[in-house]
Design an enzyme around this catalytic site. Structure first.
Site, mmCIF file in Angstrom:
data_model
loop_
_atom_site.group_PDB
_atom_site.id
_atom_site.type_symbol
_atom_site.label_atom_id
_atom_site.label_comp_id
_atom_site.label_asym_id
_atom_site.label_seq_id
_atom_site.Cartn_x
_atom_site.Cartn_y
_atom_site.Cartn_z
ATOM 1 N N SER A 42 19.803 19.018 4.138
ATOM 2 C CA SER A 42 18.649 18.597 4.853
ATOM 3 C C SER A 42 18.780 17.742 6.127
ATOM 4 O O SER A 42 17.914 17.566 7.002
ATOM 5 C CB SER A 42 17.366 17.973 4.053
ATOM 6 O OG SER A 42 18.028 16.907 3.318
ATOM 7 N N ASP A 76 15.812 3.439 8.511
ATOM 8 C CA ASP A 76 14.684 4.241 8.422
ATOM 9 C C ASP A 76 13.817 3.772 7.193
ATOM 10 O O ASP A 76 12.769 4.253 6.739
ATOM 11 C CB ASP A 76 14.761 5.639 8.094
ATOM 12 C CG ASP A 76 15.371 5.722 6.839
ATOM 13 O OD1 ASP A 76 15.806 4.925 5.938
ATOM 14 O OD2 ASP A 76 15.570 7.088 6.562
ATOM 15 N N CYS A 132 10.327 9.472 7.092
ATOM 16 C CA CYS A 132 10.649 10.563 7.827
ATOM 17 C C CYS A 132 11.214 11.716 6.537
ATOM 18 O O CYS A 132 10.488 12.918 6.937
ATOM 19 C CB CYS A 132 12.010 10.754 8.407
ATOM 20 S SG CYS A 132 11.652 9.606 9.907
ATOM 21 N N CYS A 183 4.157 14.174 -6.478
ATOM 22 C CA CYS A 183 4.392 14.044 -4.746
ATOM 23 C C CYS A 183 5.744 14.417 -4.804
ATOM 24 O O CYS A 183 6.493 15.361 -5.571
ATOM 25 C CB CYS A 183 3.968 12.815 -4.199
ATOM 26 S SG CYS A 183 4.919 11.563 -4.656
#
Length: 392
Positions: A78, A139, A197, A350
């Site tokens: 990914s 991040d 992100c 989630c």
């Protein structure tokens, strides 16, 4: 703000280096002296991900003599949508080592120092001391505040960038000459308020736009050319293709670089930022199940109401069978609570378990005391129950 060159020039450039950097050398504002300064510079990139990828590649191409890479993660498929320093054959490799190999392929004259470890309070000061300039490509808020505080305490300048979906921000922070990150953001946002992100997504090419700004600012600081972003925040909207420069001022009441600092050493940044709110932690205590337990409940016919609290775009990628979508925002604002059944146990999930814990707190507060959430979310479901499903 115009600043003097950050580093002194190296003694010389080899014939091969003159050929390689000729397009820099013929720029009057850079010239031989500027290229020698780049050769003599030591720059650390924190992270070899979305922002670290273009930053490392262009810093290497520009001729920065020593590049440090601090990164503990491994390359995942990914990542490849935006982390262009890595390739298909690098999947599973440490990102720091993959990035090092790419840097050396771009410019063999660069000395690459690999710090294949997580940056934390125990090593950040020792690592930062080795470099003239820090480029921050992290991040998460805990690491951002740690990077800022370590840079302030050491008197180091650093270049910050941030990306999310179609939006990016960049600035230069140097407490000795202007504001620091805490002057812009004195406090982190409440836990769960700003998606990462990994949760909200990012346009891959946005990394190149913000990373290029960071490298431009690095070159300007190292060589002493132009006006830096110190004292300004650059805001980029890729959908509108607009750049806005917002003036920043040093905050005299800043906790670390103000007139009376209250932060004089590194603190517990996980506690300061709080990955999960106190309410969510309390709600999850004793009300957390694993993906395997969820599968057992489903197989046994236990009456449950399985609710996916992610966003519709995530739901389209992968979902747990038997679930229905109720985005977290609709639970937190109360609009979805009336539709929750009273005759079945509520089970929330989630992507990783953070958002479902926040939703769980709201559901329990509404009276559903036996509600639970799934530890590790859909990622754990894919890994432990159904590996045929995609992970994003």
């Amino acid at each position: 703000m115009s600043l003097p060159p950050l580093v002194e020039p190296a003694a010389d450039l080899s014939v091969d280096e003159v050929r390689r950097y000729s397009r820099h050398l013929i720029i009057p504002d850079v010239g031989v002296a500027g290229q020698k300064r780049l050769k003599n510079a030591r720059v650390l990139c924190v992270g070899a991900g979305g922002l670290g990828s273009p930053a490392l590649m262009y810093l290497a191409a520009a001729g920065v003599g020593t590049l440090g890479i601090v990164e503990f993660d491994t390359v995942d498929e990914s990542n490849l949508q935006r982390q262009i320093i890595h390739g298909q054959s690098d999947i599973g490799r440490p990102k720091a080592e993959s990035a090092r190999d790419s840097v050396l392929e771009i410019n063999p004259y660069v000395n690459v120092v690999v710090h294949n470890e997580a940056l934390d309070n125990d090593n950040v000061m020792d690592i930062f001391r080795q470099y003239d300039l820090i480029v921050d490509g992290t991040d998460n808020f805990a690491t951002r505040y740690m990077v800022n505080d370590a840079a302030v305490l050491l008197g180091k300048p650093y270049i910050w960038g941030s990306i999310y979906r179609f939006d990016g921000q960049a600035s230069v922070f140097w407490a000795e000459h202007g504001p620091c990150y805490r002057c812009l953001y004195p406090e982190p946002p409440p836990p769960g308020m700003v998606p990462s992100c990994a949760e909200g997504g990012v346009l891959g090419v946005l990394c190149a736009s913000i990373g290029a700004i960071q490298v431009t600012e690095a070159i300007k600081l190292l060589t002493g050319v132009g006006d830096s972003l110190l004292g300004s925040l650059m805001v980029y909207d890729a959908l509108e293709m607009t750049y806005r420069k917002i003036r920043l001022r040093k905050d005299p009441g800043c906790a670390i670089c103000g007139e009376n600092p209250t932060v004089t050493e590194l603190i517990d940044y996980d506690d300061f930022c709080g990955a999960v709110s106190d309410e969510a932690q309390a709600a999850a205590q004793g009300s957390t199940i694993t993906a395997t337990e969820l599968k057992d409940w489903q197989d046994s016919g236990k009456p449950i109401e399985l609710i996916d609290v992610r966003e519709p775009a995530e739901w389209e990628i992968v979902r747990v069978p038997g679930a229905r979508l109720v985005p977290k925002g609709e639970i937190l604002n109360g609009s979805a609570l009336a539709d929750l059944p009273q005759d079945r146990q509520i089970v929330l999930y989630c992507k990783s378990g953070v958002r479902s814990a926040e939703a769980l707190a709201a559901v329990k507060a509404a009276g559903f005391k036996d509600a639970v959430h799934v530890q590790g979310g859909v990622v754990s479901w894919v890994k432990t129950v159904d590996p045929s499903l995609p992970v994003y």
